[in-house]
Design a protein around this motif. Sequence first.
Motif, PDB file in Angstrom:
ATOM      1  N   ARG A   1     -18.766  69.088 125.361  1.00  0.00           N
ATOM      2  CA  ARG A   1     -18.902  69.898 126.575  1.00  0.00           C
ATOM      3  C   ARG A   1     -18.010  69.321 127.670  1.00  0.00           C
ATOM      4  NH1 ARG A   1     -24.553  70.721 129.807  1.00  0.00           N
ATOM      5  NH2 ARG A   1     -24.047  72.630 130.931  1.00  0.00           N
TER       6      ARG A   1
ATOM      7  N   THR B   1      -6.850  78.710 121.953  1.00  0.00           N
ATOM      8  CA  THR B   1      -7.633  78.390 120.752  1.00  0.00           C
ATOM      9  C   THR B   1      -6.791  77.664 119.720  1.00  0.00           C
ATOM     10  OG1 THR B   1      -8.985  80.370 121.095  1.00  0.00           O
ATOM     11  CG2 THR B   1      -9.057  79.356 118.909  1.00  0.00           C
TER      12      THR B   1
ATOM     13  N   ILE C   1     -17.474  73.248 122.847  1.00  0.00           N
ATOM     14  CA  ILE C   1     -16.689  73.282 121.615  1.00  0.00           C
ATOM     15  C   ILE C   1     -17.539  72.864 120.420  1.00  0.00           C
ATOM     16  CG2 ILE C   1     -14.705  72.268 120.409  1.00  0.00           C
ATOM     17  CD1 ILE C   1     -13.409  71.820 123.155  1.00  0.00           C
TER      18      ILE C   1
ATOM     19  N   PHE D   1     -15.320  74.058 128.997  1.00  0.00           N
ATOM     20  CA  PHE D   1     -15.457  74.385 127.582  1.00  0.00           C
ATOM     21  C   PHE D   1     -16.756  73.866 126.993  1.00  0.00           C
ATOM     22  CE2 PHE D   1     -12.834  70.518 128.000  1.00  0.00           C
ATOM     23  CZ  PHE D   1     -13.606  69.592 127.317  1.00  0.00           C
TER      24      PHE D   1
ATOM     25  N   PHE E   1     -14.960  77.911 120.321  1.00  0.00           N
ATOM     26  CA  PHE E   1     -15.147  77.323 121.643  1.00  0.00           C
ATOM     27  C   PHE E   1     -15.280  78.399 122.689  1.00  0.00           C
ATOM     28  CE2 PHE E   1     -10.781  77.950 122.958  1.00  0.00           C
ATOM     29  CZ  PHE E   1     -10.751  77.714 124.332  1.00  0.00           C
TER      30      PHE E   1
END
Length: 621
Positions: free
Chosen positions: A138, A100, A124, A122, A73
């Motif tokens: 997103r 994470t 991912i 983010f 990510f």
Amino acid sequence: MCGINGIIALRPVASMPRLLKNMNQKLQQRGPDDGSIWTSSDLTMGMGMRRLAIVDASFAKQPWQEKDICLCFNGEIYNYRVLRQTLIGLGYHFNTKSDTEVLAKAYLHWGTSCFEHLEGMFAIAIMDFKLNKLFLARDINGEKPLYYFINHEFVIWSSELKGLLTSYEVLRKEKALINPEALNWYFRLGFIPAPLSIYQSILKVKPALCLSIDLSTLQVSTFDFWKMPDYAPHFNYHDAVSTLDRLIQESMQQQICINHRSGLLLSGGIDSSILAYWFKEMNPNVCCFSLQTHSDRNDESFAAQKIAQYLGLKHEIIPLDFAQVQKQLSEALCYFDEPYADSSAIASDTIHQWVKNDIKIMYGGDGADEVFGGYQRYLMPFWAEKIRSYAPFLRSLNRLPLHQLPDNNRVNTWVKFLEKIGTSPSEDIWNISQMGMTESILKTILLPHWQYQPHTLQELFETLPLESPLTLARLWDKQIALEGDMLVKTDRMSMRASIEYRTPFLSKNLWEFSQKISDTLLIQKGVTKYLLKAYHSTLFPEGFQQRKKQGFEVPIATWLSTSFKKELLMLISSDFLQKQGIFDTIKMRKQVHFFLQKPNRYKFQLWSIYCFQKWYEQTIN
């Protein structure tokens, strides 16, 4: 802050490790601190990541593998500490202090519902081998980019087009082609919003969306993991100010990082002033940066300096040097990977390049206008409604030689306003959102097979609520302009300098709060951003720095009609246009010369042509 990549193929790809390494290399500036890849043993799947280490720099390497998942990510999970404690209470144990690992365990516990728990920015990618699925998601604003390509053989994804195209061209054995719909929207808007990209078949994940892709069949389904609450105002003035104070403090506490040297873009306006106030309380070591231009109208450095001095914060003024702009303009424009015509990117790039050796995290007031109703264009339906009965007469003025009117800001503002009046508030908003080329101009300059009627975005617009014109305008800006323009600028120009950029006003809680306050608390008697200005007055002395909103403007009209004119004319030469095969050569050249007669009035149109041709010259050619 990082860059992520990945590939899924239904058949083994012997070159998978090399492809992923090449994709990583293209994202070097997004993640200069570390880079690694993972591939499946049969070489049908792989992930890559470049890392700009902010949280737990030594122990949060990606791709991250745990139990039946592998994830990468890009971004920051601001509430990861709270989520960590929740997960510990649920029996999970942690080996690192990273967001994470929190994301991995949150997914293991909640599945894709974990995205609902995240506060942050983010993009991912999670491979779940037990479910045999790939998930791409997103953040709710689209702060972090995520491009993808899917056909019946491959899935390719990347944080930037330059990474994706590296593998696309190898696996597809062909160049990506320009998308006519995206081309038309670029010239209407000056940027290309999700889900479109400039290339056919290559898309962007939309904000707050998750793609679920079957690893065996590559079949795709999607779901929204967050939606804006309905407009339901119930706060009175005093409760609204009190709640706003609490939510801004919470957002700042989540986002402020004291472990790395931080900077604040200080414009002298109320948004960045509020952030500066809370930096004084939470991290007074922040350094404020402002841009100095040669134009009194656009120069914000003096006002910003007064705020920094009042708060006792360090402040540095950065000159907008034209020679330096010329030197790095081509590289900056091409870093976007697709046509992009927001000239304030020049200012953003200038600041980030100036500080890149000293600053690792930059903060800005982006998003406050969309959340709290700050743009003057939000007044469009209000004023249009007052004079709508005169609209037929006003629109008849379009038949007059308006181009002969004086080329100054006041006249130009009214000309544009009259051109945008529609038959309803929603039509006003639709019209005012398209500040670039009109449909008639596009039909003139584009060859017939490149012309494209509104489709994707018009369908999206029609799904938005109509109960409040202001809410409609704000949600449209959130979905389109914020994602496709403002946040693209801050992400790419900060990443070009390997700097993380954070936006405290774009928290999920502030968005949801904005739907619980009345329109009259957002805009009152023609005063935009009324509530935020009222809150500002509780932090600063009465009347302190109540500047009219300026924005990051640079003198592109002057540049295009002087220093850049020769290059602009070269980019629309008959030879160049004919080889390009997109524009009607004679009509395009005639249109540009017409625009150059009034460069201040048509600066946006001129700049969009210049930026597209520069992109085409350096990318397609």
